[in-house]
Design an enzyme around this catalytic site. Structure first.
Site: not given
Ligand code: GLN
Length: 532
Positions: A375, A508, A506, A2, A378-379
């Site tokens: 994601c 990216e 996302h 891999s 941001m949270q």
């Molecule tokens: N853990 C967070 C959620 O479930 C963020 C998920 C992530 O970063 N992909 O919303």
């Protein structure tokens, strides 16, 4: 083995055939019993790549997209689990009409059926199938068997390429071909004779070794292709074309190139090589460690997106991997982020390392270093802002602290049942959702449009109950999923920070080397400004 470069090789073959005027379809066969990559730990399997239709797939699909521009869907990703699940479903439905169902040929037949799905979709001239794993291990035997049967059923229409590693051991200083010879012999015992050997190595393969492999492995000398380490993966198609790889594939099928046009790709590689000034980006994450090694594969699309934008802005991306847990063990070490031109926090799950990430975000906000949160990034930027600016002491995501007094990030209503039932596989909010962008914001500046579509993978969301309060303190919710009034983008007012933005999705997954994703480009431009 891999990580030797099968994915990049497969993607490069796709790009090369495209450049000769042919359409390609790509498919990745993963040997895992998992139905998809969604339940695998990133340090175990690398990044989970999310397709526009929400498939949680192997990271190689990301390279396919970045090299060919083709969008991947669930049809492009096959696992052992899916194959068995489908065969067993059919058996239960009496679709085998009373016959006994056997590992061979019923399992390979289902694999072949899946390859044919791609062959029919979008009418490609070629289907390029990547078989994961290593020849000789048990797990991919049935995929090899499918390949053997496919060739038997379609004489002249199937070719095999073996990607093999040619070590140059330090104490010998010479390139060794023996592992490749054994690999070919093992492949032979599965009934497969490779048409091509792609020799992956630190260095280019010399004529002598090409001759040797040719003789001992029954492959024409010209069909031993040298694939040395490249400065960037985007050079690989050009390197392979030095050995006329694409035309040789076509010749074996009795075909000819319809055109020869790698001009755009050459221009891209030139741009990459011409960039001189460095740009320092700190990536603060938690999926880096495997034993004593650092694994950046967990964030491969993020890495590639940063590179695309840096190159487009004539900079050499210098990415610094920072394990957020370091900031928890040694809080003053967060000061090392001062050297960064930009700080990025990628996606993640669970409470480990979160306080370290929050420390990094606080630092970026206070020191006015461009910040980009993806994601979880941001949270947690919302959590940090709630705690330290809006003075909601102990604010958190309920993913980390179920009993927080200020659940500024909370589980989505429709996700509660999934969590309670432990129904984890493929149940997140996944894939494409539209997002409306508010004018006069950083997000609008970057996208230059009021509506976009991006890919998602999450269960938690910004709690609308706290939006007003956070906005009063200077946060702007600049992107919204209109149907459910979900926050998709949050940023800080210009008077608080030059460039501080987080996205629930996302981005990216949508960056291409020839067309960087808009928000990554905005972030990199802000970092360039900071570095000046
Ligand atoms: N853990 C967070 C959620 O479930 C963020 C998920 C992530 O970063 N992909 O919303």
């Amino acid at each position: 083995m891999s990580s030797v470069g099968k994915g990049v090789t497969t993607a490069s073959i796709g790009r090369i055939l495209l450049s000769k005027g042919y359409r390609v379809g790509m498919i990745k066969c993963d040997m895992y019993v998992n139905i998809d990559a969604g339940t695998m730990r990133p340090t175990e399997h690398g990044e989970v790549f999310v397709g526009s239709d929400g498939i949680e797939a192997d990271q190689d699909l990301g390279n396919y997209e970045r090299f060919t521009g083709n969008l991947s869907t669930r049809d492009n990703y096959v696992t052992t689990g899916q194959i068995y699940q489908e065969v067993i479903r059919r058996e239960r439905n009496l679709e085998y009409k009373g016959e006994d169902v056997e590992v061979v040929p019923d399992i390979p037949n289902e694999i072949i059926r899946r390859i044919n799905v791609i062959a029919k979709k979008g009418n490609p001239d070629f289907v390029i199938v990547e078989i994961g794993g290593t020849v000789g291990e048990y797990q991919n035997v049935l995929f090899l068997e499918a390949g053997r049967m496919l060739k038997l059923q379609n004489p002249g229409r199937v070719q095999f390429a073996l990607v093999s590693y040619l070590p140059v051991p330090k104490m010998v200083g010479e390139m060794k071909t023996k592992p490749t010879q054994y690999a070919v012999r093992t492949l032979n015992s599965a009934g497969i004779q490779p048409d091509f050997i792609i020799g992956r190595s630190e260095l280019p393969m010399d004529e002598k070794r090409k001759q040797k492999l040719s003789l001992l492995c029954s492959v024409a000398p010209g069909d031993v292709i040298s694939a040395p380490d490249a400065e960037s993966i985007y050079e690989v198609p050009l390197i392979m074309e030095k050995d006329r790889f694409g035309d040789k594939i076509l010749e074996k099928f009795g075909m000819r190139p319809r055109k020869q046009d790698l001009r755009d790709w050459k221009a891209l590689v030139r741009k990459i090589k011409n960039a001189k000034l460095p740009l320092n980006i700190g990536v603060v994450g938690k999926y880096f460690n495997t034993g004593d090694y650092t694994l950046v594969d967990s964030y491969i699309s993020v890495v590639e997106s940063l590179r695309h934008s840096a190159w487009a802005n004539n900079r050499v991306p210098k990415l610094h991997w920072i394990n957020s847990e370091d900031f928890e063990k040694n809080p003053s070490s967060v000061g090392k982020l001062a050297k960064m031109d930009g700080i990025l926090v990628p996606g993640g799950f669970g409470g480990r390392g979160v306080e370290g990430i929050l420390a990094a975000i606080k630092f970026a906000r206070e020191k006015k270093i461009p910040y980009f949160g993806l994601c979880y990034g941001m949270q947690l930027a919302v959590v940090e802002f709630a705690r330290n600016v809006a003075k909601m002491g102990g604010a958190n995501s309920t993913e980390v602290d179920r009993n927080t007094k200020y659940p500024v990030i909370d589980v989505m209503e429709e996700q509660k049942k999934n969590l309670a039932d432990k129904n984890f596989g493929a149940t997140m909010r996944l894939g494409d959702y539209p997002c409306k962008i508010i004018k006069g914001t950083l997000a609008f500046d970057a996208y230059k449009t009021g509506s976009v579509v991006e890919r998602h993978r999450h269960r938690y969301e910004v709690n609308n109950k706290y939006r007003n309060d956070l906005e009063k303190h200077g946060m702007i919710f600049s992107g919204i999923y209109p149907k459910k009034d979900l926050v998709e983008i949050s940023e800080l007012r210009p008077k608080l920070h030059p460039w501080f933005l987080g996205v629930q999705f996302h981005p990216e997954f949508n960056s291409r080397p020839w067309k960087p994703q808009a928000l990554f480009d905005g972030f990199i431009k802000a970092a360039v400004k900071k570095s000046a």
